[in-house]
Enzyme design. Sequence first.
Site, PDB file in Angstrom:
ATOM      1  N   ASP A  30       0.856  -1.185   0.000  1.00 31.83           N
ATOM      2  CA  ASP A  30       0.000   0.000   0.000  1.00 31.83           C
ATOM      3  C   ASP A  30       0.894   1.239   0.000  1.00 31.83           C
ATOM      4  O   ASP A  30       1.880   1.303   0.739  1.00 31.83           O
ATOM      5  CB  ASP A  30      -0.913  -0.017   1.247  1.00 31.83           C
ATOM      6  CG  ASP A  30      -2.028   1.013   1.171  1.00 31.83           C
ATOM      7  OD1 ASP A  30      -1.719   2.213   0.984  1.00 31.83           O
ATOM      8  OD2 ASP A  30      -3.187   0.631   1.314  1.00 31.83           O
ATOM      9  N   ILE A  31       0.520   2.212  -0.824  1.00 28.87           N
ATOM     10  CA  ILE A  31       1.366   3.407  -0.993  1.00 28.87           C
ATOM     11  C   ILE A  31       1.324   4.321   0.244  1.00 28.87           C
ATOM     12  O   ILE A  31       2.252   5.096   0.477  1.00 28.87           O
ATOM     13  CB  ILE A  31       0.948   4.159  -2.282  1.00 28.87           C
ATOM     14  CG1 ILE A  31       2.087   4.966  -2.862  1.00 28.87           C
ATOM     15  CG2 ILE A  31      -0.287   5.000  -2.081  1.00 28.87           C
ATOM     16  CD1 ILE A  31       1.848   5.408  -4.286  1.00 28.87           C
ATOM     17  N   ASN A  86     -12.670  -2.839   2.924  1.00 23.75           N
ATOM     18  CA  ASN A  86     -13.673  -1.787   2.937  1.00 23.75           C
ATOM     19  C   ASN A  86     -14.570  -1.966   1.717  1.00 23.75           C
ATOM     20  O   ASN A  86     -14.071  -1.987   0.585  1.00 23.75           O
ATOM     21  CB  ASN A  86     -13.000  -0.415   2.921  1.00 23.75           C
ATOM     22  CG  ASN A  86     -12.041  -0.248   4.088  1.00 23.75           C
ATOM     23  OD1 ASN A  86     -12.282  -0.778   5.176  1.00 23.75           O
ATOM     24  ND2 ASN A  86     -10.937   0.464   3.873  1.00 23.75           N
ATOM     25  N   GLN A  93     -14.363   2.671   1.493  1.00 22.13           N
ATOM     26  CA  GLN A  93     -13.702   2.212   0.260  1.00 22.13           C
ATOM     27  C   GLN A  93     -13.415   3.401  -0.646  1.00 22.13           C
ATOM     28  O   GLN A  93     -14.332   4.119  -1.054  1.00 22.13           O
ATOM     29  CB  GLN A  93     -14.578   1.187  -0.483  1.00 22.13           C
ATOM     30  CG  GLN A  93     -13.866   0.618  -1.711  1.00 22.13           C
ATOM     31  CD  GLN A  93     -14.660  -0.482  -2.411  1.00 22.13           C
ATOM     32  OE1 GLN A  93     -15.811  -0.741  -2.084  1.00 22.13           O
ATOM     33  NE2 GLN A  93     -14.020  -1.113  -3.385  1.00 22.13           N
ATOM     34  N   HIS A  99     -10.253  -5.143  -2.788  1.00 24.58           N
ATOM     35  CA  HIS A  99      -8.910  -5.402  -2.263  1.00 24.58           C
ATOM     36  C   HIS A  99      -8.979  -5.731  -0.781  1.00 24.58           C
ATOM     37  O   HIS A  99      -9.824  -5.213  -0.056  1.00 24.58           O
ATOM     38  CB  HIS A  99      -7.979  -4.207  -2.494  1.00 24.58           C
ATOM     39  CG  HIS A  99      -8.535  -2.905  -2.014  1.00 24.58           C
ATOM     40  ND1 HIS A  99      -9.480  -2.185  -2.719  1.00 24.58           N
ATOM     41  CD2 HIS A  99      -8.305  -2.193  -0.883  1.00 24.58           C
ATOM     42  CE1 HIS A  99      -9.794  -1.101  -2.042  1.00 24.58           C
ATOM     43  NE2 HIS A  99      -9.098  -1.077  -0.914  1.00 24.58           N
ATOM     44  N   PHE A 100      -8.068  -6.592  -0.381  1.00 26.08           N
ATOM     45  CA  PHE A 100      -7.940  -6.984   1.030  1.00 26.08           C
ATOM     46  C   PHE A 100      -6.706  -6.296   1.601  1.00 26.08           C
ATOM     47  O   PHE A 100      -5.634  -6.320   0.987  1.00 26.08           O
ATOM     48  CB  PHE A 100      -7.773  -8.504   1.157  1.00 26.08           C
ATOM     49  CG  PHE A 100      -8.911  -9.284   0.569  1.00 26.08           C
ATOM     50  CD1 PHE A 100     -10.035  -9.591   1.320  1.00 26.08           C
ATOM     51  CD2 PHE A 100      -8.867  -9.700  -0.761  1.00 26.08           C
ATOM     52  CE1 PHE A 100     -11.092 -10.306   0.773  1.00 26.08           C
ATOM     53  CE2 PHE A 100      -9.921 -10.406  -1.314  1.00 26.08           C
ATOM     54  CZ  PHE A 100     -11.027 -10.712  -0.551  1.00 26.08           C
ATOM     55  N   HIS A 101      -6.864  -5.715   2.779  1.00 26.29           N
ATOM     56  CA  HIS A 101      -5.725  -5.102   3.474  1.00 26.29           C
ATOM     57  C   HIS A 101      -5.120  -6.139   4.422  1.00 26.29           C
ATOM     58  O   HIS A 101      -5.841  -6.770   5.206  1.00 26.29           O
ATOM     59  CB  HIS A 101      -6.185  -3.914   4.324  1.00 26.29           C
ATOM     60  CG  HIS A 101      -6.702  -2.742   3.542  1.00 26.29           C
ATOM     61  ND1 HIS A 101      -5.948  -1.615   3.302  1.00 26.29           N
ATOM     62  CD2 HIS A 101      -7.903  -2.510   2.947  1.00 26.29           C
ATOM     63  CE1 HIS A 101      -6.661  -0.740   2.611  1.00 26.29           C
ATOM     64  NE2 HIS A 101      -7.854  -1.257   2.385  1.00 26.29           N
TER      65      HIS A 101
HETATM   66  P1  5GP Z   1      -9.602   1.627   0.587  1.00 29.81           P
HETATM   67  O1  5GP Z   1      -9.917   2.794   1.443  1.00 29.81           O
HETATM   68  O2  5GP Z   1     -10.239   1.733  -0.794  1.00 29.81           O
HETATM   69  O3  5GP Z   1      -9.882   0.315   1.243  1.00 29.81           O
HETATM   70  O4  5GP Z   1      -8.036   1.636   0.413  1.00 29.81           O
HETATM   71  C1  5GP Z   1      -7.376   1.944  -0.771  1.00 29.81           C
HETATM   72  C2  5GP Z   1      -5.903   1.842  -0.474  1.00 29.81           C
HETATM   73  O5  5GP Z   1      -5.216   1.885  -1.696  1.00 29.81           O
HETATM   74  C3  5GP Z   1      -5.374   2.988   0.394  1.00 29.81           C
HETATM   75  O6  5GP Z   1      -4.814   2.444   1.590  1.00 29.81           O
HETATM   76  C4  5GP Z   1      -4.337   3.653  -0.488  1.00 29.81           C
HETATM   77  O7  5GP Z   1      -3.191   4.047   0.220  1.00 29.81           O
HETATM   78  C5  5GP Z   1      -4.023   2.591  -1.516  1.00 29.81           C
HETATM   79  N1  5GP Z   1      -3.664   3.124  -2.825  1.00 29.81           N
HETATM   80  C6  5GP Z   1      -4.373   4.050  -3.525  1.00 29.81           C
HETATM   81  N2  5GP Z   1      -3.766   4.298  -4.703  1.00 29.81           N
HETATM   82  C7  5GP Z   1      -2.658   3.500  -4.741  1.00 29.81           C
HETATM   83  C8  5GP Z   1      -1.622   3.327  -5.710  1.00 29.81           C
HETATM   84  O8  5GP Z   1      -1.592   3.927  -6.776  1.00 29.81           O
HETATM   85  N3  5GP Z   1      -0.639   2.436  -5.394  1.00 29.81           N
HETATM   86  C9  5GP Z   1      -0.649   1.722  -4.225  1.00 29.81           C
HETATM   87  N4  5GP Z   1       0.364   0.880  -4.021  1.00 29.81           N
HETATM   88  N5  5GP Z   1      -1.612   1.883  -3.292  1.00 29.81           N
HETATM   89  C10 5GP Z   1      -2.595   2.760  -3.541  1.00 29.81           C
END
Ligand code: 5GP
Length: 136
Positions: A30-31, A86, A93, A99-101
Site C-alpha cells: 500500500d502506498i 472496505n 472504500q 482489495h484486502f488489506h
Molecule cells: P480503501 O480505502 O479503498 O480500502 O483503500 C485503498 C488503499 O489503496 C489505500 O490504503 C491507499 O493508500 C491505496 N492506494 C491508492 N492508490 C494507490 C496506488 O496507486 N498504489 C498503491 N500501491 N496503493 C494505492
Amino acid sequence: MTDCVFCKIVRGEIPAEKVYEDDNFLAFLDITPINPGHVLLIPKEHYENLYNIPDETMQKAGPIIKKLALMVKKGTDAEGVNLGMNNEKAAGQLVPHAHFHIMPRFFNDGHELWHGLPYPSEELMRQIAEKIKNNI
Ligand code: 5GP
Ligand code: ZN
C-alpha cells in the site's frame, strides 16, 4: 477497467512494489501504509467489491490471505496482523477495485480499533440477528 488505478497496476501501467503474484491475484505494498509492510491483495479481474467477487475466486483468496499474513508478520517482525476490507464508500472504500488489506501491527504503534458499543436491549440484539439470518 481502463481508468481503475489497480487495473493499471495489474497491466503494469503504474509501478507497484509487488510481493506476491499468481494467475488470479496480485499483492503489493500500500502506498500509504498504516505501518511499513501494509499489503493489498487484489483479484486481477476488476470486481468493484466483495459482493461481486465470484465464490470460486473467494475460495482461492482464503489461503493466499493466510500466506500473506504470515509473510507480512515474518517480513516486518510484526507483533500482530489485522485483515481488512472496505466495501462501499460508507465503509471507507476509496478504490473501487476489490482489495484486502493485510496490515502489520505493533504494540504502541498508535493505531486503535473500532470502539464497540453494547446493544441498548437484548430484544434489539435478537431482532437484528433475526433480520440478518433471514437474508441467508
Ligand atoms: P480503501 O480505502 O479503498 O480500502 O483503500 C485503498 C488503499 O489503496 C489505500 O490504503 C491507499 O493508500 C491505496 N492506494 C491508492 N492508490 C494507490 C496506488 O496507486 N498504489 C498503491 N500501491 N496503493 C494505492
Ligand atoms: Zn480495476
